[in-house]
Enzyme design. Structure first.
Site, PDB file in Angstrom:
ATOM      1  N   ASP A   1       0.822  -1.246  -0.033  1.00 38.71           N
ATOM      2  CA  ASP A   1      -0.089  -0.038  -0.175  1.00 38.71           C
ATOM      3  C   ASP A   1       0.784   1.385  -0.157  1.00 38.71           C
ATOM      4  O   ASP A   1       2.023   1.230   0.304  1.00 38.71           O
ATOM      5  CB  ASP A   1      -1.009  -0.064   1.167  1.00 38.71           C
ATOM      6  CG  ASP A   1      -0.132   0.081   2.513  1.00 38.71           C
ATOM      7  OD1 ASP A   1       0.910  -0.645   2.572  1.00 38.71           O
ATOM      8  OD2 ASP A   1      -0.435   0.809   3.271  1.00 38.71           O
ATOM      9  N   GLU A   2       0.165   2.578  -0.449  1.00 38.38           N
ATOM     10  CA  GLU A   2       0.750   3.810  -0.215  1.00 38.38           C
ATOM     11  C   GLU A   2       2.292   3.810  -0.821  1.00 38.38           C
ATOM     12  O   GLU A   2       3.159   4.331   0.099  1.00 38.38           O
ATOM     13  CB  GLU A   2       0.614   3.892   1.380  1.00 38.38           C
ATOM     14  CG  GLU A   2      -0.752   4.336   1.881  1.00 38.38           C
ATOM     15  CD  GLU A   2      -0.812   4.802   3.380  1.00 38.38           C
ATOM     16  OE1 GLU A   2      -1.579   5.987   3.239  1.00 38.38           O
ATOM     17  OE2 GLU A   2       0.002   4.324   4.355  1.00 38.38           O
ATOM     18  N   VAL A   3       2.537   3.392  -1.964  1.00 41.95           N
ATOM     19  CA  VAL A   3       3.931   3.639  -2.606  1.00 41.95           C
ATOM     20  C   VAL A   3       4.041   5.079  -3.120  1.00 41.95           C
ATOM     21  O   VAL A   3       3.109   5.235  -4.253  1.00 41.95           O
ATOM     22  CB  VAL A   3       4.163   2.404  -3.524  1.00 41.95           C
ATOM     23  CG1 VAL A   3       5.435   2.499  -3.957  1.00 41.95           C
ATOM     24  CG2 VAL A   3       3.964   1.045  -2.977  1.00 41.95           C
TER      25      VAL A   3
END
Length: 534
Positions: free
Chosen positions: A329-331
């Protein structure tokens, strides 16, 4: 004991107490609500000296079953917390002469294994005069039944113990009922994790999702890569989980029928990893020169995949559960975008400027590694949203709050199993009774076929650690997490009314206090046994 024909003053006082207490009839609730429960006002007195657990003659498990032997001792202390074997207690309970036996029968042994996604947690419980009969397919179902029985027992104002005539047929609505703890943003000492596992068992939650590492710190002490915690933990000796700590958590959880699913989130959320593993993270550039800062894991070099393969092999060896959470997630793509080597790799692979394709490339490689190790991957929803080629048995977890119903439809339509976490991020707090919002969630209320709805295998309460450590973990979690616990266990149609649930939850919160869990108040009021652990 005095002969029935004598009229000692003690006996007369006791008979008077019995008459008075009989008028105060209390039929206690169970949290989470069983699928079927029928209770009668008929009640039976219990004496700790004459109370016992035993294995039924037809039970596959008998004395020597580690899980149930330990559970019998544990639940005796939970049911009779003030009882210690001594002469003064002998006087107190002298008049209660009727034995009470809880007989437990299990169809399949399985005392030395670990719970998994297919474990049968169903049980039947019948409480009558002098006995309770608990039947289950597995030891894990017996644990759930023992918990329900413990909640049926209550004390009157004079300290006498009672249980009402009760019939329960029970099983969980969802197989995966999880709770996430984040031990990277703040280190949680072992005792705080173990106490959380205790409270999970009281609420029939059955998966501990251990978000063990993240950007701020790497407290997991790896055998293969000791520098990850030596350099990445907040402190290399005091703020780490040793291999024996991890084993202790896994065994404490096993004895309570709780799975431990570790999360090693990458390629983002890995700043702490880079401190102990040179060349793992992507160097960020300012123009043509490195800026000195680092971004996500570098997905363009072979050494990254060799490192990840060795780490995941260790995870397979240390954590027995068949699931592992790979994050995804959230890269942030800014650092990859700034790096000339990454841009060259993108061109070579034909990815153009679409960095979601680069993340997909990385995540697909990691998921394939996990599959080769016979582990099932869980990933955050971002991995699905980037249209990655995901192995069909991968479990997707929804964390984004807006539009999660639409996401449920899309993911299940693609044939994936799904976990719902978005509405249960209870690290977000607000004034008032915010448990009611958690309670109102309907995990299968989305447009899709019945087959799609079956692909929702459960959900998870998340307690992220930006503002949480051992000082406030328990009161922030409990009893707020209990709302999701009931939604994931109980029949939805019988539990949609939060006003009806409130008195039961209030009573359960008091029970948590009595068991040493610092559960915060739901509203104005008091408990008979207030928290006295401070």
């Amino acid at each position: 004991m005095a002969h029935p024909g004598t009229h000692s003053p003690g006996l007369r006082v006791w008979l008077l107490l019995v008459v008075v207490s009989r008028t105060v009839e209390s039929v206690c609730g169970v949290w989470p609500l069983p699928q079927q429960i029928h209770q009668s006002p008929d009640r039976y007195s219990l004496s700790p000296q004459l109370f016992s657990f035993t294995y039924g003659k037809d039970s596959a498990a008998q004395t020597g079953c580690s899980v149930l032997d330990a559970a019998f001792k544990r639940y005796f202390s939970i049911i009779f917390p003030a009882f210690t074997k001594g002469p003064e207690n002998g006087l107190r309970y002298w008049f209660e002469s009727k034995p009470f036996v809880v007989s437990v029968s299990v169809k399949s042994k399985g005392c030395d294994g670990y719970p998994d996604g297919d474990s049968d947690e169903s049980y039947d419980l019948s409480v009558s005069d002098g006995q309770a009969v608990l039947r289950s397919v597995t030891v894990w179902g017996s644990l759930r039944g023992l918990e329900s029985f413990s909640q049926l027992v209550y004390q009157d104002d004079y300290g006498s113990y009672f249980v009402n005539k009760t019939e329960i047929v029970d099983f969980p609505r969802f197989a995966f009922r999880g709770l996430l703890l984040d031990t990277s943003r703040h280190y949680l000492p072992l005792h705080a994790i173990l106490k959380t596992l205790d409270a999970m068992a009281y609420s029939k939650l059955n998966v501990f999702h251990w978000h063990i590492v993240d950007d701020p710190s790497f407290p997991y002490q790896s055998r293969t890569f000791p520098d990850l915690s030596n350099k990445g933990a907040f402190h290399p000796f005091t703020h780490i989980y040793t291999q024996s700590d991890v084993m202790r958590v896994i065994e404490h959880a096993r004895m309570r029928g709780i799975r431990v699913v570790p999360e090693f989130d990458s390629p983002g959320h890995t700043q702490s990893w880079g401190k102990g593993q040179p060349d793992l993270l992507t160097p960020c550039y300012r123009g043509d020169v490195p800026s000195g800062s680092f971004g996500p894991v570098d997905p363009t070099v072979d050494t990254t995949y060799k490192f990840m393969e060795r780490l995941l092999k260790e995870v397979k060896y240390v954590f027995p559960d068949s699931y592992v959470h790979l994050g995804g997630d959230e890269v942030s793509f800014a650092c990859w975008q700034s790096n000339p080597n990454v841009r060259k790799f993108m061109a070579k692979m034909g990815f153009g400027n679409d960095f979601t394709k680069l993340e997909s490339f990385y995540m697909e490689s990691i998921m394939n590694m996990t599959a080769a190790l016979n582990k099932t991957s869980i990933v955050w929803q971002d991995v699905f949203d980037y249209h990655e080629r995901i192995p069909q048995d991968t479990v997707l977890e929804i964390w984004k709050g807006k539009g999660y119903q639409a996401e449920l439809s899309k993911m299940t339509k693609a044939g994936h199993r799904v976990l719902l976490s978005a509405p249960w991020y209870i690290n977000h707090i607000s004034y008032g009774q915010d448990w009611r919002m958690s309670y109102a969630v309907q995990p299968q209320n989305f447009s899709g076929t019945e087959e799609q709805k079956k692909l929702v295998i459960g959900g998870e309460v998340a307690m992220w650690g930006e503002y949480v450590d051992a000082t406030n973990l328990s009161p922030r979690l409990w009893p707020r997490a209990c709302a999701a616990a009931e939604r994931l266990w109980s029949d939805e149609e019988k539990t949609l009314n939060a006003d009806l649930a409130f008195p039961r939850l209030e009573a359960f919160r008091c029970e948590l206090l009595r068991r040493g869990i610092q559960a915060e108040p739901l509203f104005v009021g008091h408990c008979k046994h207030e928290y006295n652990g401070l």
